[in-house]
Every structure is written in structure tokens, then in C-alpha cells.
Design an enzyme around this catalytic site. Structure first.
Site, PDB file in Angstrom:
ATOM      1  N   LYS A   1       0.834  -1.190   0.000  1.00  0.00           N
ATOM      2  CA  LYS A   1       0.000   0.000   0.000  1.00  0.00           C
ATOM      3  C   LYS A   1       0.880   1.255   0.000  1.00  0.00           C
ATOM      4  O   LYS A   1       1.997   1.235   0.521  1.00  0.00           O
ATOM      5  CB  LYS A   1      -0.865   0.053   1.276  1.00  0.00           C
ATOM      6  CG  LYS A   1      -1.916  -1.026   1.406  1.00  0.00           C
ATOM      7  CD  LYS A   1      -2.634  -0.874   2.743  1.00  0.00           C
ATOM      8  CE  LYS A   1      -3.674  -1.947   2.963  1.00  0.00           C
ATOM      9  NZ  LYS A   1      -4.839  -1.797   2.062  1.00  0.00           N
TER      10      LYS A   1
ATOM     11  N   GLU B   1      -6.151  -9.592   0.916  1.00  0.00           N
ATOM     12  CA  GLU B   1      -5.858 -10.697   1.841  1.00  0.00           C
ATOM     13  C   GLU B   1      -7.011 -11.054   2.758  1.00  0.00           C
ATOM     14  O   GLU B   1      -7.126 -12.185   3.219  1.00  0.00           O
ATOM     15  CB  GLU B   1      -4.616 -10.343   2.684  1.00  0.00           C
ATOM     16  CG  GLU B   1      -4.861  -9.525   3.945  1.00  0.00           C
ATOM     17  CD  GLU B   1      -5.452  -8.149   3.686  1.00  0.00           C
ATOM     18  OE1 GLU B   1      -6.177  -7.638   4.560  1.00  0.00           O
ATOM     19  OE2 GLU B   1      -5.172  -7.570   2.618  1.00  0.00           O
TER      20      GLU B   1
ATOM     21  N   ARG C   1     -10.189 -11.520   2.283  1.00  0.00           N
ATOM     22  CA  ARG C   1     -11.062 -12.582   1.784  1.00  0.00           C
ATOM     23  C   ARG C   1     -10.391 -13.950   1.857  1.00  0.00           C
ATOM     24  O   ARG C   1     -11.073 -14.969   1.952  1.00  0.00           O
ATOM     25  CB  ARG C   1     -11.506 -12.259   0.356  1.00  0.00           C
ATOM     26  CG  ARG C   1     -10.414 -12.276  -0.694  1.00  0.00           C
ATOM     27  CD  ARG C   1     -10.778 -11.498  -1.947  1.00  0.00           C
ATOM     28  NE  ARG C   1     -10.821 -10.068  -1.672  1.00  0.00           N
ATOM     29  CZ  ARG C   1     -11.113  -9.139  -2.588  1.00  0.00           C
ATOM     30  NH1 ARG C   1     -11.373  -9.510  -3.841  1.00  0.00           N
ATOM     31  NH2 ARG C   1     -11.136  -7.867  -2.269  1.00  0.00           N
TER      32      ARG C   1
END
Length: 511
Positions: free
Chosen positions: A285, A357, A359
Site C-alpha cells: 500500500k 488478503e 477474503r
């Protein structure tokens, strides 16, 4: 590591006397509202004006008060001569709008903010309403008092220490409503608190330890999977996401059984995402996007807080909470784009984005629930997709459901709790986007992001009635607003408890 000392919610009691007669109260709050004839005062005002020489309507006019919910006008007493309570220092006149539960919740939060630092508040605002209004006022009062800090000098502000809800009839009956309100508000407080703990203190092991504390205090059974057992039993999603971190993954199972549960009592499984920090992994990110990622375990914290409060709201069904916990980090052992993970039960996912991640860990827990727990209903809660925030902003949570009756129950509960939810479509037209050339599904198959994530998870639900709460839109509040304080919200705990306290939480749900 236990939580360092924090501020506590106010102690709240009931009384049948007027607020001005509550011994030791240094602050009194009475309601006002607008009607066809202008402004009008509510319960407690007549007794107040018998003791205080004050032109209230001139005061309200000078303040340009309208009576909207949460509006507060304060008057400081310069003289206390003739008062039945010599401790009284200030008066609050509080707008209550139309007197709906939402209005009273906002009034409660506004009073909480104005009462910070005081010793005792007496208020007659709940005397306006029935039990639903009392509950809403108390929930707003408690959550509007919330604070969190890590300062060496202690908190900047402290909540009012004691609140007396005055001028009430039928104290015994009202106590039931108060107890439920405190349980629900306490769960909201706990889930908010856990989400704000910084990630140098909070990791998957920390989550398991907090779950053990909750289990002990609430009389729940608990089971914890460590990293070795997760590998041995095939929880490939949890293991894959957590393998790059020095802090090993965990899965927690908490179980609540009602006191008089028979063999046919329905069984609900709640699954909460427990990502204690999310760098995005190798699909890293941007720096600014990591700032709030200590709260990526909000769903797990919500489930833990809900399980801890079920007995207090007399939940009539069995509830199991599953919290898959991992830290999504970057290292030489990190999960890579192109890796294939094998979930519990055998279904495989190609990882095309390591930042999708949540899910992956949720899929393992859902698959385990279907295979091993025989649930009647599945509900999961997660700060899952930024797409939900783009769709709904930061005041409404999104949810998907495979059962209309269950969707209506959850939506109605959210409305009653002050945690509004909007149903999103499980649009099958996008199912083909999940296809992978080498695995059963692609974990990041593009947009529309929230729908794609829900469709991904649906494959692990075994065809059971299912609700997926994507609370990424409401995981943080950008400002203090009503009962929300700036920062992590713990959204979902109140909605789920308002649902699970119903006498028939699964009414009309088809298995």
C-alpha cells in the site's frame, strides 16, 4: 499484554425523582423541542423552574436554538440559593428533535460531550420516551463518552463519572432496558477500543489473549489454533497471509449457548476478519493508506465483543464466533503475486494481489464453519474493500445476502441500533471475472470491487443463508459526529446485538 488503563464509561443509574433533586449532581440536563407554537420544555423543566429564577425561553432565543436533536444550550448558575441540591453548578437544555430513538441517541451523545470532566449528571431526557428511546439515549451517552489514549500524562478528557436518569416511572421495568443498553453500548466501546490499539501492541496472539479474557468473563467456551495446527489442518489462506510476519497467525473460536438451549435451538456462526496490520504485502500500500490499518481487525473485534455480550441481552440462539487472525507483512517469506493457496476443504485461490488478503483468511473460516459446525446461518463482518467506501461514503455500511428474510432482519436491526446498512447486489453477471487459469478463483479479479469480493466469499458458504457485512466504508469516522468519535468506530457490534437479542433472530429464514 492487557490494555493499559483507559477511561471508563459513566456509571448509570435510574431514579424516580426530578433531576434537580438528585443529591450530588453538579450538572442537570432537561429536554426541549420545537412544536407548532414554538419551543417547548420537556420533563424535569417544571421542577427546575420552581427552584431557579431563569427565563429559559429568552435564553434559548438568545442562543438561536431550534430544538434539533443534539443541540445544547448551557446556563451556569451564579447563585445556588434555594436549591434542593447544593452541588448543582450548571444546566443543560438539550434539543431532542422529534423524540425518535435516533434523535435521543444524538441527544445522549451531545450531553456526553458537554458533561466531560463532571462528577455527576442528572437528566430527565429518557422520561420523554419508551424503552427504545431510553436505550438509544444511553447508547449515545456511553459511546459519546468514548476516549482512547497512549499519553504518558493520561487522557486529555475524562467522561462524566456518574449519570442518573431521573423522573422515571416503573424503575424495575426500565432497569431491563438500561441493562441491555449498557451491554450493547459496552460491546460498541470494546470493539472501538480494540481497533484503536496500535499494531506494535496488537498482533494475532494478542487477539487470542483478548478472546480468552472475554471467554472467561462471559462464560464462553474457547478454542485457539496456533500456526502449527493451522498448517496441519489445511487453513492455507490464514497461513499464506500470515507467513511473512514474525507474529504468527491464529484462529479463535468462541462459543455461546443460551441457558435453556434444546437440541433444536438454531445455530448462528459469526466470522470476523482479524488482520491486525495490513501493509498490503508485496502488493504494498502507499504510506498514507497504511495509517489506519491497525483497525483492519475491526470485524474480528466486533465478533469478539458481540460474543461477550450475548448473555447480557439474553440471546436465544447458539452463536459461534470465528476470528481468523494474521498480520499481512513484507519479508523474504511473503506470499507472492502468482502464488496459489489451498483453503480449508480444498478450494484453491490464485493470489493476483496480496493486498486482497482479507477474503483469503475469511474463506478459510467460512469453509471450516460449513464443514464442521452445522450452522443454520452464516454472517461475516469485515473491513474488506475500499470500493464500499467509494459507494456509500463513511456513514452507511454495506451488506450482501443470499436470503431476503435474513437481509431484512439485519437491515432493521442496524436501523434500530443506529448503524445503518444498505443492501448491495450479489450480481452473478460478474461471476465469470473470478475465473483463474490455474486455480478455482482469482483473489483480486477487478471491479466492481465490493461485489467481486462478496462473490469470492460466497463460494465458501455451502449454500447456507448468509450475510456479508463489508464495513470498510464505516470503519473510521473522520470527525466526532453524534455517537461516533473520530477514529475507529467498531461498527457492527450494535447492529448484530440488536438482531441476536430478538426472540426469533431467524424468523422466516429458509435453510
Amino acid at each position: 499484554m492487557s490494555l493499559p488503563s483507559q477511561v471508563s464509561p459513566p456509571q448509570i443509574a435510574l431514579a424516580d425523582v426530578a433531576p434537580t433533586r438528585v443529591v450530588g449532581a453538579d450538572l442537570v440536563a432537561v429536554p426541549f423541542a420545537a412544536d407548532d407554537d414554538g419551543l417547548s420544555l420537556g420533563p424535569g423543566a417544571a421542577e427546575l423552574l420552581d427552584e431557579v429564577d431563569l427565563d429559559v425561553f429568552a435564553l434559548l432565543e438568545h442562543a438561536k436554538a431550534t430544538g434539533k436533536a443534539g443541540e445544547v444550550v448551557e446556563h451556569v448558575l451564579l447563585s445556588r440559593a434555594g436549591l434542593s441540591n447544593g452541588s448543582l453548578r450548571s444546566l443543560l437544555f438539550v434539543g431532542v428533535g422529534a423524540g425518535t430513538p435516533d434523535d435521543l441517541r444524538r441527544a445522549g451523545a451531545a450531553v456526553a460531550r458537554r458533561a466531560k470532566g463532571r462528577e455527576t449528571l442528572a437528566t430527565s431526557i429518557p422520561a420523554l420516551s419508551d424503552d427504545a428511546g431510553l436505550r438509544a439515549f444511553v447508547e449515545g451517552l456511553v459511546l459519546g463518552s468514548f476516549g482512547f489514549h497512549r499519553r504518558s500524562t493520561g487522557p486529555k478528557e475524562t467522561p462524566v463519572a456518574r449519570v442518573v436518569l431521573a423522573g422515571l416511572d416503573d424503575i424495575g421495568t426500565r432497569q431491563v432496558a438500561l441493562d441491555r443498553a449498557l451491554a450493547v453500548a459496552g460491546a460498541g466501546w470494546m470493539s472501538r477500543m480494540m481497533a484503536l490499539v496500535p499494531s506494535n501492541e496488537k498482533n494475532p496472539v494478542w487477539m487470542a489473549e483478548r478472546a480468552e479474557e472475554i471467554a472467561k468473563s462471559a462464560g464462553l467456551s474457547i478454542e485457539v489454533w496456533d500456526e502449527k495446527r493451522l498448517v496441519a489442518e489445511g487453513f492455507g489462506g490464514i497461513v499464506g497471509v500470515g507467513q511473512a510476519s514474525e507474529n504468527p497467525p491464529r484462529m479463535v473460536k468462541l462459543e455461546y449457548t443460551p441457558k435453556k438451549a434444546g437440541r433444536k435451538v438454531p445455530h448462528v456462526v459469526l466470522v470476523g476478519k482479524g488482520i491486525t496490520f495490513d501493509t498490503g504485502g508485496l502488493s504494498i500500500k502507499p504510506g498514507d493508506a497504511m495509517m489506519n490499518m491497525k483497525r483492519d481487525m475491526t470485524g474480528g473485534g466486533v465478533v469478539m465483543a458481540v460474543l461477550g455480550a450475548l448473555a447480557d441481552v439474553d440471546c436465544p440462539v447458539r452463536v459461534t464466533g470465528l476470528i481468523p487472525c494474521a498480520e499481512n507483512s513484507v519479508s523474504g517469506n511473503a506470499m507472492r503475486p502468482g502464488d496459489v493457496l489451498r483453503h480449508y476443504g480444498g478450494r484453491t485461490s490464485e493470489v493476483t494481489n496480496t493486498d486482497a488478503e482479507g477474503r483469503l483468511v475469511m474463506a478459510d473460516a467460512l469453509a471450516y464453519a460449513v464443514a464442521e459446525l452445522e450452522p443454520d446461518v452464516l454472517v461475516d463482518v469485515a473491513t474488506l474493500t475500499g470500493a464500499m467506501k467509494l459507494a456509500l461514503g463513511q456513514r452507511t455500511g454495506g451488506f450482501f445476502s443470499t436470503d431476503d428474510a435474513l437481509a431484512d432482519l439485519i437491515r432493521t436491526a442496524g436501523q434500530a441500533a443506529g448503524e445503518p446498512l444498505w443492501r448491495m447486489p450479489l450480481a452473478e453477471d460478474y461471476e465469470e471475472r473470478l475465473e483463474s487459469k490455474i486455480a478455482d478463483a482469482d483473489n483480486a479479479a477487478g471491479g466492481p470491487g465490493a461485489i467481486i469480493a462478496a462473490l469470492f466469499l460466497q463460494h465458501f458458504t455451502g449454500g447456507l443463508p448468509w450475510v456479508h457485512l463489508d464495513i470498510a466504508s464505516v470503519g473510521d469516522s473522520p470527525v466526532d459526529a453524534h455517537e461516533w468519535t473520530m477514529g475507529a468506530t467498531g461498527f457492527g457490534a450494535r447492529a448484530l446485538l440488536h438482531w441476536l437479542e430478538l426472540r426469533e433472530p431467524l424468523a422466516g429464514v429458509t435453510g
